[in-house]
Design a protein around this motif. Structure first.
Motif: not given
Length: 167
Positions: A51-65
């Motif tokens: 959550t300290a990053m700019d976009s937690a959702e983008a990080y999670v989507r990247t992990a899903i991919v």
């Protein structure tokens, strides 16, 4: 707010969107749930850093991919149980939509995982090539070539099977 509360809020607020995204990637509701659950379980341990990053959702989507592309439990998801299509009752517009959607799923599942991921990221999430390249950890030229190969393969399959060809 505690990190656990923040994580719960994220999952409740964005969980369905993440499931839809995973479903489009893999085409199987149960596998999509497994993908999202596994990624979120790993993310929970370090949620405060994420959550300290700019976009937690983008990080999670990247992990899903990435999880989708490297998943070791490769199921036979290409074998899908399909209900018989209902007989047309008057207008056949809904029937055509069902058939077209089924044909698209079959075409997508005939592609290698990386090519499918590129098409989903490009056409479902509407991401530009540079963002797709970052998500997949490759060059923009690789994204473009994967997309071109995927679309070419889909066209070939359509011509071979007569999908989408009037006549």
């Amino acid at each position: 707010m505690r990190p656990a509360d923040d994580f719960d809020e994220f999952v409740h607020g964005r969980g369905r969107a993440l499931l839809r995204f995973a479903y489009v990637l893999c085409g199987d509701a149960h596998l999509a749930e497994d993908l999202v659950q596994e990624v979120l379980a790993r993310m929970h341990r370090r949620w405060d850093r994420i959550t300290a990053m700019d976009s937690a959702e983008a990080y999670v989507r990247t992990a899903i991919v990435r999880q989708f592309l490297t998943w070791s439990r490769r199921r036979a998801y290409r074998e899908a149980v399909r209900a018989d299509l209902p007989e047309p009752t008057g207008g056949d517009e809904p029937q055509q939509q069902i058939v077209a959607r089924d044909q698209m799923w079959r075409l997508l599942h005939g592609l290698p995982r990386a090519q499918r991921a590129v098409l989903v990221l490009r056409f479902y999430l509407d991401l530009p090539d540079d963002e797709i390249a970052v998500l997949l950890d490759c060059g923009q030229s690789t994204v473009r070539s994967q997309a071109a190969r995927a679309l070419s393969r889909m066209r070939t399959l359509m011509n071979e099977t007569g999908v989408g060809v009037d006549g």
